[in-house]
Write an enzyme that holds these catalytic residues in place. Structure first.
Site, PDB file in Angstrom:
ATOM      1  N   LYS B  78      83.378  -4.653-107.709  1.00 46.33           N
ATOM      2  CA  LYS B  78      82.112  -3.846-107.131  1.00 46.33           C
ATOM      3  C   LYS B  78      81.210  -3.722-107.972  1.00 46.33           C
ATOM      4  O   LYS B  78      81.203  -3.442-109.276  1.00 46.33           O
ATOM      5  CB  LYS B  78      82.785  -2.527-106.471  1.00 46.33           C
ATOM      6  CG  LYS B  78      81.814  -1.654-106.144  1.00 46.33           C
ATOM      7  CD  LYS B  78      82.621  -0.398-105.459  1.00 46.33           C
ATOM      8  CE  LYS B  78      81.780   0.398-104.618  1.00 46.33           C
ATOM      9  NZ  LYS B  78      82.476   1.823-104.042  1.00 46.33           N
ATOM     10  N   SER B 153      82.288   2.629 -99.311  1.00 49.66           N
ATOM     11  CA  SER B 153      81.437   2.062 -99.728  1.00 49.66           C
ATOM     12  C   SER B 153      81.713   0.607-100.553  1.00 49.66           C
ATOM     13  O   SER B 153      80.941  -0.155-100.831  1.00 49.66           O
ATOM     14  CB  SER B 153      80.589   2.935-100.931  1.00 49.66           C
ATOM     15  OG  SER B 153      81.551   3.039-102.096  1.00 49.66           O
ATOM     16  N   SER B 177      86.314   5.353-100.253  1.00 44.26           N
ATOM     17  CA  SER B 177      85.541   3.939-100.246  1.00 44.26           C
ATOM     18  C   SER B 177      86.358   2.683-100.477  1.00 44.26           C
ATOM     19  O   SER B 177      85.793   1.814-100.780  1.00 44.26           O
ATOM     20  CB  SER B 177      84.631   4.233-101.410  1.00 44.26           C
ATOM     21  OG  SER B 177      83.249   5.088-100.893  1.00 44.26           O
TER      22      SER B 177
END
Lengths: 492, 486
Positions: B78, B153, B177
């Site tokens: 990420k 997210s 997330s």
């Protein structure tokens, strides 16, 4: 006109002399001399994802200070974020302590000019990190645009904040308190006390209230005080300024004021309306710091004898005057040097501590002052100093010669005995030799002898001088005095 | 079977047996990314050159007889996790072009384990969001339906794993997330116990809630990545100095006698019936496998959302104040320094600004006690709920999200509606537990549904094994989205 009482509290910020910074492994460097931004890393630059780790050594030094200032050391410590924006603050928050600081409720006794002792209460001592430093450029040829440079070497240096209660009543008291805090920090070897370099910073909060009342007046905070004198003078100025405002029926504005050293006045820097809301909250990157009893006890064992205790001991054990004792304990290094002289055991007869103290204060300090040097610069060992005093006390040299020898020792570091031998400075204590010299002086000065004998007793000193001159000052003054009296009296 | 359809554990077996090389696997993934990721947009940066070098090096090391836990396995990271020499944007314009001079701890761990890093995946800006729509760069599509969001997210990582654009991926979970996008994308996502994964090098959103978490197509894959990246790190004072058990060894599939708590507060109105039905069926299936189902209560659940939306923005308001353009990142010039900082900060997106304002307000003098201070107290009550619950049960089972993936744009203008997507995941972040999401079915539109399993502090082994047992008794994880099928 109303009589006012001054209400003054001091905030003192002192950088801690650790090897590395408060929350990262960067070295602590001299922020004045080190090349800019050479002691930084992603942590103290506040880069994304970087995290703080508490420097244990800094905590230890802070505990030391807390104990020396008679505080209670808090077992459960919380660090907090103090939020405000300034380009020298890389994270836009300072990691500090707010609700649960390291040390609470201490006190310090200060001596007033009257000789009285006054106790100043200390509210709290807490740990935080220092900021970087800004340099505002003049628009010169090198930087035609002007601008501001930032150096983060100082960013993250461990910083101690010591907050007093507002029971200081004058600029002089403020100064005495600050001087003593500085002395203790230097004793504890946690801070150099260098105000010029900003490693020791003092900020008073000042207000007035009608004498005899209890409520606080509106206060101002004073900054940019680069010396103790500035602290005393700035505070005194501010007290007068506030009194004038109040007398004229006005109101003091709550604000931060700076001290202008050259104009010798304070000026407004930031008003309360412009003051920041710091939005303190517990620092989530650091779990609570638990300080165990064992830790506190082990730090206690490292505490040196503090100046007040030392001074009392010198007065009681060595019969030193309060003044002499104060002078010797002022700096820990000087006291250590003095105490080393007391440990010297191979000089017979051993000079008394009082005698050594006199020699240090009257003669050694004079030489140090002349050369603008400290005790660390002395080229000879304490033992050599005691040996010199021993040579005076066993009459090898007289006092005046010894002073010259000390000057020579100070310059070259050579031992006293060596200097005395090389220069033939040994005292003449041979009674026969002195008898011969006195006889010669009497023979060569019949007129003066006649005058003396006619009753001018004061001329006795002149004869001593002549004998000393003839012996280049080496004659034992005690023998000279005695023999001269005998020989002159015989002529009566 | 295509190389890219292998699970991580299948690939690892092939690499160990010598039937596949890392370079082959890496090339296959990179080629698929080129083919497919225009539709999914899961990656922000593809580190193809570095990946191929790492793959060649892995093959060379293996030829020397070396073996490390992820030697030669291509992984995605990420873009909120710092990678040395590779752009790390946190999905924000304010870090556009920022190249960290350091690796995050978990990236160090990946490299030490021999993993190949394929690239950096999309995220909502500073991990603030549940759909990737708050990314300043692109919105990622859900591989099951490209008109829908992948969740967020960590939507980029979840979508990349679901679409077979990485064998596994790292995300971060501050309020759900990892779990919520895992649920939306039909993959397995773990949010470990706070402190299990060092946060060193993870761009901070809310420091007391942030935690890195792994995604895998199966529980075993997720576990393998977790095993390789977990651990104590002295650079993170909140990381836990405890041993990391052999998690892969605990995946026995035996859950007989396991007490599974079902909290009544998680089956509320607003939950989609198909989601509730699938989750209840999954719980029944666990009972079939020998687990004991216990109804429990987590009475303060309804406060989790307001508490979270005070604590997380408060911490964020401090964490994000450093982005002033003075030391790194883009700088927008102004007439003077203050003006320049103001303009630079206008690079933050609307959701980030909203949360900075919320947090600043909650911490302000006069409001602190009423908001932030009170939220901390209620957080303690929420934690206590879990402490009480774990006296009765070993793990807790709930839906991961009240709905399946929603359409791109549906909630973009409805911040509160967006916040509700995390209503079942937030409590865990406020507590000291761990949790995961794994597929437990599909709704009538073919969208994946997630089952959340919550464990006590450091009890990842229990939820991983329970998830593994359930997964092995179902075929949900074997269904793949048709992404790239021609």
């Amino acid at each position: 006109m109303t009589e006012y009482e001054a209400v003054i509290g001091l905030e003192i910020h002192a950088e801690l002399m650790t090897a590395s910074k408060m929350f990262c492994g960067c070295r602590v460097v001299d922020s004045v001399t080190a090349p800019p931004n050479t002691a930084t890393c992603p942590v103290c630059l506040g880069m994304p994802g970087m995290l703080p780790v508490i420097n244990k050594r800094a905590v230890e030094l802070a505990i030391r200070v807390g104990l020396a200032l008679n505080c209670t050391i808090q077992r459960h410590n919380i660090f907090a974020r103090k939020n405000y924006f300034y380009p020298d603050l890389p994270k836009s928050y300072q990691i500090s302590q707010y609700e649960l600081p390291l040390a609470l409720d201490g006190h310090l006794d200060i001596e007033l000019a009257s000789g009285e002792t006054k106790r100043i209460d200390i509210r709290r001592v807490h740990l935080e990190e220092d900021t970087g430093k800004l340099t505002h450029l003049d628009k010169d040829s090198q930087f035609p645009q002007g601008g501001t440079l930032v150096d983060y070497n100082r960013s993250g240096v461990p910083l101690l904040e010591i907050v007093s209660e507002p029971n200081i009543r004058s600029g002089e008291e403020a100064r005495a308190y600050a001087v003593k805090i500085r002395q203790i920090l230097r004793y504890l070897e946690v801070n150099s006390g260098d105000m010029e370099k900003g490693v020791f910073r003092v900020e008073p909060n000042i207000s007035l209230r009608p004498a005899g009342t209890e409520t606080f007046g509106t206060r101002t905070e004073l900054k940019n005080l680069n010396s103790f004198r500035a602290l005393a003078d700035g505070t005194a100025y501010e007290l007068v300024r506030q009194a004038e405002i109040l007398d004229a029926g006005g109101q003091v504005v709550q604000e931060t004021r700076g001290w202008n050293e050259s104009k010798r006045l304070t000026f407004s820097q930031r008003s309360k309306e412009e003051a920041e809301d710091y939005r303190y909250f517990p620092e989530p990157d650091l779990p609570p710091l638990e300080i165990t009893d064992e830790w506190v006890e082990s730090v206690k064992l490292t505490l040196p004898e503090l100046p007040d205790t030392k001074r009392a001991r010198y007065m009681a054990d060595f019969e030193l005057s309060a003044y002499d004792a104060s002078v010797l304990v002022e700096e820990r290094a000087v006291a250590n040097w003095f105490e080393h002289t007391l440990a010297v055991s191979d000089v017979d007869p051993a000079p008394s501590p009082k005698s050594i103290a006199n020699w240090m204060i009257n003669d050694l300090f004079r030489l140090m002052n002349e050369h603008k040097q400290g005790v660390a610069d002395i080229k000879f060992e304490p033992a050599a100093f005691v040996q010199l005093i021993g040579l005076v006390e066993n009459n090898t040299v007289n006092n005046n010669t010894a002073k010259d020898v000390l000057t020579e020792m100070y310059q070259s570091g050579r031992p006293a005995a060596e200097i005395i031998q090389a220069k033939g400075l040994a005292q003449i204590s041979d009674e026969t030799a002195i008898f011969e010299i006195i006889s010669q002086v009497i023979r060569e000065n019949p007129d003066t002898v006649a005058a003396y004998l006619s009753g001018k007793d004061k001329l006795r000193g002149w004869f001593v001088g002549q004998v000393m001159k003839a012996t280049k000052g080496k004659a034992n003054p005690e023998i000279v005095n005695r023999r001269l009296a005998e020989q002159l009296d015989q002529l009566k | 079977m295509k190389l890219t359809e292998l699970t991580l554990t299948q690939l690892r077996d092939g690499l160990r047996q010598g039937s596949i090389t890392s370079v082959e696997a890496t090339q296959a993934m990179l080629a698929r990314i080129v083919d497919v990721d225009n539709d999914i947009r899961s990656y922000l940066t593809i580190t193809d050159e570095m990946a191929l070098e790492q793959a060649a090096s892995a093959d060379a090391r293996r030829a020397q007889g070396e073996d490390t836990p992820l030697l030669g396995v291509p992984i995605a990271v990420k873009d909120i996790i710092a990678t040395q020499g590779v752009p790390t944007t946190a999905g924000s314009k304010i870090l556009d072009g920022f190249i960290p001079p350091y690796d995050a701890f978990v990236v160090d761990q990946l490299k030490a384990a021999g993993a190949v890093i394929l690239g950096k995946t999309n995220t909502d800006e500073f991990a603030m969001g549940s759909s990737t729509e708050n990314s300043a760069f692109v919105t990622t599509s859900n591989p099951w339906d490209t008109e829908r969001v992948p969740g967020g997210s960590s939507g980029g990582s979840a979508a990349a794993v679901a679409a077979r654009l990485a064998f596994a991926a790292l995300g971060t979970d501050t309020g759900g997330s990892v779990r919520q996008p895992a649920s939306f994308c039909g993959v397995v996502g773990l949010r470990p116990t706070y402190g299990r994964m060092s946060r060193w090098g993870v761009v901070a959103f809310a420091s007391s809630l942030d935690q890195v978490g792994p995604f895998g197509r199966t529980v075993a894959d997720c576990t393998a990545l977790f095993q390789a990246t977990a651990g104590y790190d002295r650079r993170d004072s909140t990381s836990l100095d405890v041993p990391v058990p052999d998690f892969e060894a605990v995946l026995t599939g035996d859950i007989r006698g396991l007490r599974v708590g079902v909290p009544k507060e998680y089956f509320i109105s607003g939950i989609e019936p198909e989601v509730e039905a699938a989750v209840r069926a999954a719980i029944a299936q666990m009972e079939q496998l020998g687990a004991e189902i216990v109804e429990i209560s987590l009475p303060h659940t309804r406060y989790a959302l307001p508490v979270y939306y005070l604590i997380a923005p408060a911490e964020a308001s401090a964490n994000l104040a450093r982005y002033d353009g003075i030391r790194y990142g883009p700088r927008v010039d102004g007439e003077n320094m203050i003006e320049s900082v103001k303009r630079t900060r206008s690079l933050f997106g609307p959701e980030v600004k909203r949360r900075i304002m919320l947090g600043t307000y909650a911490l302000s003098t006069g409001y602190y006690d009423e908001y932030y201070g009170r939220a901390l107290k209620v957080r303690t009550l929420i934690k206590q709920d879990f402490v009480e619950a774990f006296k009765q049960v070993d793990i807790i089972a709930t839906p991961t999200s009240p709905t399946t993936a929603f359409k791109i744009g549906d909630r973009a203008d409805d911040p509160l509606g967006m916040y509700l997507a995390d209503i079942f995941t937030l409590s865990l972040n406020l507590s000291a537990g761990c949790g995961l999401s794994l597929p437990c079915g599909f709704d009538s539109q073919g969208l994946p549904i997630g089952l959340q399993l919550i464990g006590d502090t450091l009890q990842e082994a229990k939820i991983l094994n329970a998830a593994h047992a359930y997964e092995q008794s179902t075929a949900w994880h074997q269904q793949l989205p048709l992404t790239g099928a021609s």
